[in-house]
Design a protein around this motif. Structure first.
Motif, short mmCIF file in Angstrom:
data_model
loop_
_atom_site.label_atom_id
_atom_site.label_comp_id
_atom_site.label_asym_id
_atom_site.label_seq_id
_atom_site.Cartn_x
_atom_site.Cartn_y
_atom_site.Cartn_z
N SER A 1 -10.55 31.00 -18.91
CA SER A 1 -9.79 30.65 -18.78
C SER A 1 -8.45 30.66 -17.69
CB SER A 1 -9.34 29.98 -20.24
OG SER A 1 -8.41 30.83 -20.62
N VAL A 2 -8.77 32.33 -17.86
CA VAL A 2 -7.47 32.40 -16.97
C VAL A 2 -8.27 32.18 -15.22
CG1 VAL A 2 -6.61 34.48 -15.77
CG2 VAL A 2 -5.69 33.94 -18.31
N ARG B 1 -7.97 28.64 -14.18
CA ARG B 1 -6.45 28.19 -13.83
C ARG B 1 -6.32 29.02 -12.58
NH1 ARG B 1 -2.74 31.50 -17.78
NH2 ARG B 1 -4.26 29.94 -18.98
N ASP B 2 -6.67 30.41 -12.25
CA ASP B 2 -6.05 30.62 -10.88
C ASP B 2 -7.10 30.17 -9.68
OD1 ASP B 2 -4.79 32.31 -12.84
OD2 ASP B 2 -5.35 33.95 -12.02
N LYS C 1 -5.59 26.57 -8.94
CA LYS C 1 -4.02 26.80 -8.57
C LYS C 1 -4.39 27.41 -6.86
CE LYS C 1 -0.67 29.98 -10.29
NZ LYS C 1 0.29 29.73 -11.60
N GLU D 1 -8.22 23.98 -20.80
CA GLU D 1 -7.96 24.86 -19.34
C GLU D 1 -8.76 23.56 -18.34
OE1 GLU D 1 -5.74 26.70 -17.20
OE2 GLU D 1 -5.76 27.02 -19.10
N SER E 1 -5.67 21.13 -18.03
CA SER E 1 -4.67 21.49 -17.56
C SER E 1 -4.75 21.82 -16.12
CB SER E 1 -4.10 22.71 -17.91
OG SER E 1 -3.96 23.84 -17.28
N ALA E 2 -5.50 21.97 -15.18
CA ALA E 2 -7.01 22.20 -14.63
C ALA E 2 -6.58 20.03 -13.51
CB ALA E 2 -7.77 22.90 -13.95
N SER F 1 -2.80 19.11 -13.13
CA SER F 1 -1.79 19.47 -12.07
C SER F 1 -2.55 19.59 -11.00
CB SER F 1 -2.58 21.11 -12.06
OG SER F 1 -3.82 21.72 -11.71
#
Length: 114
Positions: A28-29, A32-33, A36, A63, A66-67, A70
């Protein structure tokens, strides 16, 4: 198994090919990265190709949401491509299938941004 991503451009749309598992921690990191980073570079039309994603857990689903949020907050669009049966079933169970714009082939995913 770790998650890998690679991004490519097709007709002004960024396609992110994901492979592996989107789970609590590294998977998930990485997702996300990646998202972003793309939004930070001003890329607002993003397709996540999930064809090689073998497993998503609840934090992976979080995630994705969230993506999606955003990218939308930055005035962009995030779509999903090539869902495996497991992932498609998971999105239907969680009622998120109706939230995401899901495409079955890359050409229609790219066209849908026009």
């Amino acid at each position: 198994m770790t998650m890998k991503t690679s991004a490519r451009q097709v007709a002004g749309v960024t396609i992110v090919d994901l492979s592996g598992r989107i789970t609590l921690g590294e998977g998930s990191v990485v997702l996300r990265d990646t998202v972003k980073d793309l939004v930070g570079k001003g890329q607002k039309s993003i397709v996540l190709n999930l064809g090689d994603v073998t497993y998503i857990d609840s934090s992976g689903i979080g995630e994705l949401v969230s993506a999606f949020t955003s990218v939308r907050n930055q005035g962009g669009e995030l779509k999903l491509l090539n869902l495996t049966k497991k992932v498609r079933d998971l999105l239907q169970i969680t009622k998120l299938y109706t939230v995401f714009d899901v495409k079955d082939d890359e050409a229609s995913a790219v066209k849908s941004f026009k």
